[in-house]
Design a protein around this motif. Structure first.
Motif, PDB file in Angstrom:
ATOM      1  N   GLN B 250      29.099  -5.554  41.750  1.00 39.02           N
ATOM      2  CA  GLN B 250      30.327  -6.354  41.867  1.00 39.02           C
ATOM      3  C   GLN B 250      30.054  -7.671  42.588  1.00 39.02           C
ATOM      4  OE1 GLN B 250      33.563  -5.366  40.863  1.00 39.02           O
ATOM      5  NE2 GLN B 250      32.470  -3.783  39.751  1.00 39.02           N
ATOM      6  N   LEU B 251      29.215  -7.592  43.658  1.00 36.16           N
ATOM      7  CA  LEU B 251      28.922  -8.796  44.450  1.00 36.16           C
ATOM      8  C   LEU B 251      28.206  -9.845  43.606  1.00 36.16           C
ATOM      9  CD1 LEU B 251      27.802  -7.416  47.932  1.00 36.16           C
ATOM     10  CD2 LEU B 251      29.867  -8.708  47.368  1.00 36.16           C
ATOM     11  N   LEU B 252      27.374  -9.360  42.677  1.00 42.12           N
ATOM     12  CA  LEU B 252      26.609 -10.299  41.852  1.00 42.12           C
ATOM     13  C   LEU B 252      27.456 -10.857  40.710  1.00 42.12           C
ATOM     14  CD1 LEU B 252      23.183  -8.449  41.620  1.00 42.12           C
ATOM     15  CD2 LEU B 252      23.683 -10.525  42.894  1.00 42.12           C
ATOM     16  N   HIS B 253      28.582 -10.220  40.481  1.00 43.23           N
ATOM     17  CA  HIS B 253      29.430 -10.557  39.341  1.00 43.23           C
ATOM     18  C   HIS B 253      29.694 -12.058  39.159  1.00 43.23           C
ATOM     19  CE1 HIS B 253      32.863 -10.260  36.572  1.00 43.23           C
ATOM     20  NE2 HIS B 253      32.122  -9.278  36.078  1.00 43.23           N
ATOM     21  N   PRO B 254      30.014 -12.791  40.245  1.00 40.39           N
ATOM     22  CA  PRO B 254      30.309 -14.227  40.071  1.00 40.39           C
ATOM     23  C   PRO B 254      29.151 -15.006  39.436  1.00 40.39           C
ATOM     24  CG  PRO B 254      30.799 -13.530  42.320  1.00 40.39           C
ATOM     25  CD  PRO B 254      30.191 -12.367  41.631  1.00 40.39           C
ATOM     26  N   TYR B 255      27.907 -14.526  39.607  1.00 40.90           N
ATOM     27  CA  TYR B 255      26.754 -15.262  39.092  1.00 40.90           C
ATOM     28  C   TYR B 255      26.673 -15.258  37.563  1.00 40.90           C
ATOM     29  CZ  TYR B 255      24.931 -15.906  43.770  1.00 40.90           C
ATOM     30  OH  TYR B 255      24.773 -16.306  45.067  1.00 40.90           O
ATOM     31  N   ILE B 256      27.485 -14.418  36.930  1.00 39.68           N
ATOM     32  CA  ILE B 256      27.446 -14.347  35.464  1.00 39.68           C
ATOM     33  C   ILE B 256      27.704 -15.720  34.845  1.00 39.68           C
ATOM     34  CG2 ILE B 256      28.601 -13.402  33.406  1.00 39.68           C
ATOM     35  CD1 ILE B 256      29.077 -10.852  34.980  1.00 39.68           C
ATOM     36  N   SER B 257      28.647 -16.450  35.431  1.00 45.74           N
ATOM     37  CA  SER B 257      28.999 -17.731  34.817  1.00 45.74           C
ATOM     38  C   SER B 257      28.411 -18.922  35.569  1.00 45.74           C
ATOM     39  CB  SER B 257      30.525 -17.844  34.725  1.00 45.74           C
ATOM     40  OG  SER B 257      31.081 -17.510  35.967  1.00 45.74           O
ATOM     41  N   LEU B 258      27.578 -18.671  36.582  1.00 48.37           N
ATOM     42  CA  LEU B 258      26.980 -19.797  37.327  1.00 48.37           C
ATOM     43  C   LEU B 258      25.655 -20.224  36.685  1.00 48.37           C
ATOM     44  CD1 LEU B 258      27.609 -18.723  41.044  1.00 48.37           C
ATOM     45  CD2 LEU B 258      28.749 -20.533  39.740  1.00 48.37           C
ATOM     46  N   PRO B 259      25.287 -21.502  36.845  1.00 51.53           N
ATOM     47  CA  PRO B 259      23.999 -21.941  36.293  1.00 51.53           C
ATOM     48  C   PRO B 259      22.830 -21.397  37.124  1.00 51.53           C
ATOM     49  CG  PRO B 259      25.022 -23.727  37.510  1.00 51.53           C
ATOM     50  CD  PRO B 259      26.018 -22.596  37.509  1.00 51.53           C
ATOM     51  N   SER B 260      21.636 -21.363  36.514  1.00 52.52           N
ATOM     52  CA  SER B 260      20.453 -20.910  37.234  1.00 52.52           C
ATOM     53  C   SER B 260      19.851 -22.116  37.941  1.00 52.52           C
ATOM     54  CB  SER B 260      19.435 -20.320  36.257  1.00 52.52           C
ATOM     55  OG  SER B 260      20.037 -19.311  35.487  1.00 52.52           O
ATOM     56  N   VAL B 261      20.176 -22.267  39.219  1.00 52.29           N
ATOM     57  CA  VAL B 261      19.741 -23.471  39.933  1.00 52.29           C
ATOM     58  C   VAL B 261      19.420 -23.109  41.376  1.00 52.29           C
ATOM     59  CG1 VAL B 261      22.153 -24.088  40.372  1.00 52.29           C
ATOM     60  CG2 VAL B 261      20.395 -25.852  40.510  1.00 52.29           C
ATOM     61  N   SER B 262      18.368 -23.740  41.922  1.00 51.79           N
ATOM     62  CA  SER B 262      17.974 -23.431  43.296  1.00 51.79           C
ATOM     63  C   SER B 262      18.885 -24.169  44.267  1.00 51.79           C
ATOM     64  CB  SER B 262      16.515 -23.835  43.517  1.00 51.79           C
ATOM     65  OG  SER B 262      16.418 -25.244  43.474  1.00 51.79           O
ATOM     66  N   ALA B 263      18.745 -23.831  45.571  1.00 52.71           N
ATOM     67  CA  ALA B 263      19.608 -24.438  46.592  1.00 52.71           C
ATOM     68  C   ALA B 263      19.442 -25.955  46.625  1.00 52.71           C
ATOM     69  CB  ALA B 263      19.294 -23.837  47.958  1.00 52.71           C
ATOM     70  N   ASP B 264      18.247 -26.451  46.261  1.00 60.09           N
ATOM     71  CA  ASP B 264      18.038 -27.901  46.293  1.00 60.09           C
ATOM     72  C   ASP B 264      18.195 -28.532  44.911  1.00 60.09           C
ATOM     73  OD1 ASP B 264      15.748 -26.516  45.532  1.00 60.09           O
ATOM     74  OD2 ASP B 264      14.393 -28.094  46.197  1.00 60.09           O
ATOM     75  N   GLY B 265      18.892 -27.846  44.031  1.00 60.07           N
ATOM     76  CA  GLY B 265      19.272 -28.466  42.761  1.00 60.07           C
ATOM     77  C   GLY B 265      18.228 -28.454  41.652  1.00 60.07           C
ATOM     78  N   HIS B 266      17.209 -27.615  41.769  1.00 53.41           N
ATOM     79  CA  HIS B 266      16.193 -27.537  40.713  1.00 53.41           C
ATOM     80  C   HIS B 266      16.636 -26.510  39.665  1.00 53.41           C
ATOM     81  CE1 HIS B 266      12.241 -27.550  38.835  1.00 53.41           C
ATOM     82  NE2 HIS B 266      12.213 -26.231  38.929  1.00 53.41           N
ATOM     83  N   HIS B 267      16.784 -26.948  38.411  1.00 58.12           N
ATOM     84  CA  HIS B 267      17.267 -26.052  37.357  1.00 58.12           C
ATOM     85  C   HIS B 267      16.141 -25.282  36.693  1.00 58.12           C
ATOM     86  CE1 HIS B 267      21.594 -27.031  36.866  1.00 58.12           C
ATOM     87  NE2 HIS B 267      21.224 -28.084  37.607  1.00 58.12           N
ATOM     88  N   VAL B 268      16.369 -23.996  36.464  1.00 53.18           N
ATOM     89  CA  VAL B 268      15.418 -23.175  35.695  1.00 53.18           C
ATOM     90  C   VAL B 268      16.228 -22.403  34.660  1.00 53.18           C
ATOM     91  CG1 VAL B 268      13.757 -22.870  37.574  1.00 53.18           C
ATOM     92  CG2 VAL B 268      15.633 -21.228  37.321  1.00 53.18           C
ATOM     93  N   LYS B 269      15.535 -21.637  33.810  1.00 50.13           N
ATOM     94  CA  LYS B 269      16.248 -20.756  32.880  1.00 50.13           C
ATOM     95  C   LYS B 269      15.943 -19.308  33.252  1.00 50.13           C
ATOM     96  CE  LYS B 269      17.434 -23.333  28.816  1.00 50.13           C
ATOM     97  NZ  LYS B 269      17.748 -24.519  29.586  1.00 50.13           N
ATOM     98  N   ILE B 270      16.991 -18.498  33.328  1.00 54.50           N
ATOM     99  CA  ILE B 270      16.773 -17.067  33.548  1.00 54.50           C
ATOM    100  C   ILE B 270      17.243 -16.347  32.294  1.00 54.50           C
ATOM    101  CG2 ILE B 270      17.265 -15.074  35.006  1.00 54.50           C
ATOM    102  CD1 ILE B 270      17.659 -16.973  37.315  1.00 54.50           C
TER     103      ILE B 270
END
Lengths: 89, 569
Positions: B250-270
């Motif tokens: 449930q806690l991870l649930h919000p990440y379903i619609s979030l982009p895959s990005v690091s804390a400093d804004g580096h984008h990757v694909k998961i």
């Protein structure tokens, strides 16, 4: 009555085509034989059909005798052609 | 209460009764009989019962796997009711022997007949006759055969081992957990259990000996514990743990619609790994950015002959359409090693993992390969398809595979069949040779995907299926990390992207290192996507990068693991 077919399916009369043909003729009461290379096999027996090991390009004869032979022949012809197993000669 | 320890391979907690997959022995003696008619009746009765059984199996296989895979059971029905075989058995009984003996004589005769046939394919049919004869014999002896495809209550499957095709047939609705005697984290049953999100513990050595059919079992897929006949207290503890596990989800649930990005804004694909078109659901529900690896060999397994072009086309099209334009990497056939196709009748080898497999087989048996390439090319217009070749060791192999692909593409175009123009052609880096000359490959391939399971076993020369050398499966070892860095740097120098589709890509310790080294695409089991995304969201690539020099100079895997756990996360 008799009918001749040429086998066109690339794999020859393997398990799947044999199963389709045997299942198609089994409900009929007529006796039906498959003749290939001078040898005759009961077309209602999947074992007998498969052990004939009929390769692609072969010419086979199906011979049916009995009350519903005509219906049987039209059914088996339909199955052979619609599944791309062979064509009428 | 009894506690058994094994290797945890698929997270989660399952509580249900054991279903032991043990083949009973079907033994009988030759008996002289006088009541011939009664014996024939006994045979007819067994045929009727077997028929009923096969019809039920056929029906449920149709619903679960579709007509194609269920076809094997309709063939079995025809064999069972074969008039020639039946009258042969009756003929034997009339010589005053019991039905069991008569059946065995006749079926053995047919089995020998098929095995002596020239075509390898026909030789394989002997197995079907054996299978049908076994069912019939079991009914004659009134012994029940286990059948995991006919489950109707929730169970924990307990077995010596599960073959990949057996695992693929398990019905998730009833199979709550899996426990096996042998296997490891990267055995294929483990990978499949994870993709189906079924808790699993493997390599217990003694499960089948210590767990009785029907006893209550708890599978802890996190710690690798299997508890038999748990006390109320222990059961209570695990019921709570089960709830916690669900809550974590449930806690991870919000990440379903979030982009895959690091804390400093580096984008990757998961992205996710899949084995069948059905697995795509799990990637969609976990919000994956695409498919990093579609293991197409599962389309070829668990059947009697090669899938035809149409069937494959349908499967690829389905996956591409479901991904709605997200990148979808499909790997061409990787058969051999521990994944066999009985109908190809390949010779046994001393070292299957070093032998005739994957691209080696495909370049040799080109009709199989070209067939698959055509299906892929035809499907390419339905999404964002990227094709990759497995087990590439030399540039010659890559060039030859690519040449065949382009030839098939040209043929399709000449025939007016549309194919995608922007399809990328890449390769797996899973042999040390490919990693070492990654700079040369990166000039000709559109992308590289590091397959860590094989790369690790080939680098350490240690069979990953052999438990006695499993200590050498060391993903964090500096030898592996340096190879990974070489591959990523080589690709980036040539403007290409790099993915990783082994187990390592979803690993908590490996993720910070891979992010810092610049990995572009992380491909993993669907169930790991959200936790990986949440991990990356908390990491800063910028801050991790200065640590890489120190990490790559460490001397052991243990040191790397401690460094990451103590300093980086």
């Amino acid at each position: 009555m008799e009918k001749t077919f040429k086998i066109t399916t690339l794999e020859g009369v393997h398990a799947r085509p044999s199963a389709l043909i045997v299942a198609a003729v089994t409900p009929f009461t007529s006796n039906v034989e498959l003749i290939y290379n001078g040898k005759s096999a009961n077309l209602k027996s999947i074992m007998a059909v498969m052990t004939q090991s009929i390769p692609t390009g072969s010419v086979i004869t199906i011979s049916a005798e009995g009350a519903d032979a005509e219906a049987l022949m039209s059914k088996v012809t339909n199955v052979i052609i619609s599944h791309g197993i062979g064509e009428e000669c | 209460m009894l506690e058994i320890n094994g290797i945890a391979v698929s997270n989660g907690i399952a509580i249900a009764n054991a279903y032991c997959l043990v083949e009973p022995t079907l033994s009988f003696e030759k008996v002289e009989i006088s009541e011939i008619d009664a014996e024939i009746e006994r045979l007819k009765d067994a045929v009727a019962k077997t028929k009923l059984e096969l019809e039920v199996i056929h029906e449920s296989a149709m619903l679960k796997f579709g007509e194609e895979k269920a076809g094997i059971f309709s063939a079995h029905l025809l064999l069972l009711e074969d008039p020639e075989m039946f009258s042969a058995i009756v003929g034997k009984i009339k010589q005053q022997v019991n039905a069991e003996f008569a059946l065995d004589e006749v079926s053995t005769m047919y089995i020998n007949l098929f095995e002596s046939m020239e075509s390898d394919y026909m030789k394989e049919r002997a197995a079907d006759i054996r299978d049908v004869a076994k069912r019939l014999l079991a009914h004659l002896l009134h012994i029940e055969l286990p059948d995991y495809s006919r489950l109707s209550t929730e169970v924990i499957i307990v077995a010596e081992d599960l073959t990949p095709s057996m695992t693929a047939q398990l019905d998730k609705q009833y199979v709550k957990g899996i426990v096996t005697n042998i296997g490891g984290r990267t055995s294929h049953s483990a990978i499949l259990a994870r993709s189906m999100e079924i808790p699993a513990v493997v390599g217990t050595k003694t499960a089948t000996k210590n767990i009785k059919h029907g006893t209550s079992v708890i599978v802890d897929g996190k710690s690798g514990k299997v508890i038999v006949d748990a006390t109320e207290e222990v059961k209570e503890f695990y019921l709570t743990a089960q709830k916690d596990f669900e809550q974590e989800g449930q806690l991870l649930h919000p990440y379903i619609s979030l982009p895959s990005v690091s804390a400093d804004g580096h984008h990757v694909k998961i992205v996710g790994n899949i084995g069948t078109p059905e697995d795509i659901e799990a990637i969609v529900t976990n919000g994956g950015d695409g498919v990093g690896l579609f293991r197409t060999e599962f389309l070829y397994m668990d059947r009697q002959e090669l899938p035809n072009e149409e069937e494959q086309f349908t499967a690829y099209k389905k996956v591409l359409e479901k991904m709605e334009g997200k990148p979808t990497v499909i790997r061409t056939l990787d058969i051999g090693g521990d994944k066999e196709l009985p109908y190809l009748n390949l010779a046994n080898e001393m070292n299957p993992f070093l032998g005739y497999r994957a691209i080696r087989l495909c370049l040799d048996q080109q009709h199989i390969f070209r067939n698959q390439l055509r299906s892929l090319l035809r499907a390419s217009v339905y999404g964002n398809l990227k094709i990759m070749f497995p087990m590439i060791a030399t540039l010659d192999e890559f060039r030859e595979a690519k040449k065949l692909l382009l030839e098939e593409q040209q043929k399709l175009i000449d025939n007016g069949i549309p194919v995608s123009e922007k399809m990328e052609i890449g390769m797996m880096v899973e042999t040390p040779s490919a990693a070492i000359i990654a700079d040369l490959f990166a000039k000709e391939a559109d992308f590289l995907s590091i397959g860590t399971n094989d790369l690790i076993q080939y680098t350490f020369a240690a069979d990953r299926m052999n438990e006695r050398v499993s200590y050498l499966y060391q993903p964090y070892h500096p030898a592996i990390l340096r190879l990974v860095k070489m591959v990523i740097d080589a690709a980036h120098c040539n403007g290409k992207w790099v993915g990783m589709c082994g187990e390592m890509a979803g690993d908590e310790v490996a993720i910070p290192i891979l992010l810092a080294l610049g990995l572009d695409e992380f491909s993993m089991s669907a169930s790991s996507i959200l936790s990986a995304r949440s991990r990356i969201a908390r990491l800063s690539k910028e801050k991790l990068m200065p640590h890489m020099e120190s990490i790559l100079s460490l001397t052991t895997a243990k040191e790397v693991e401690e460094y990451v756990k103590n300093i980086l996360i």
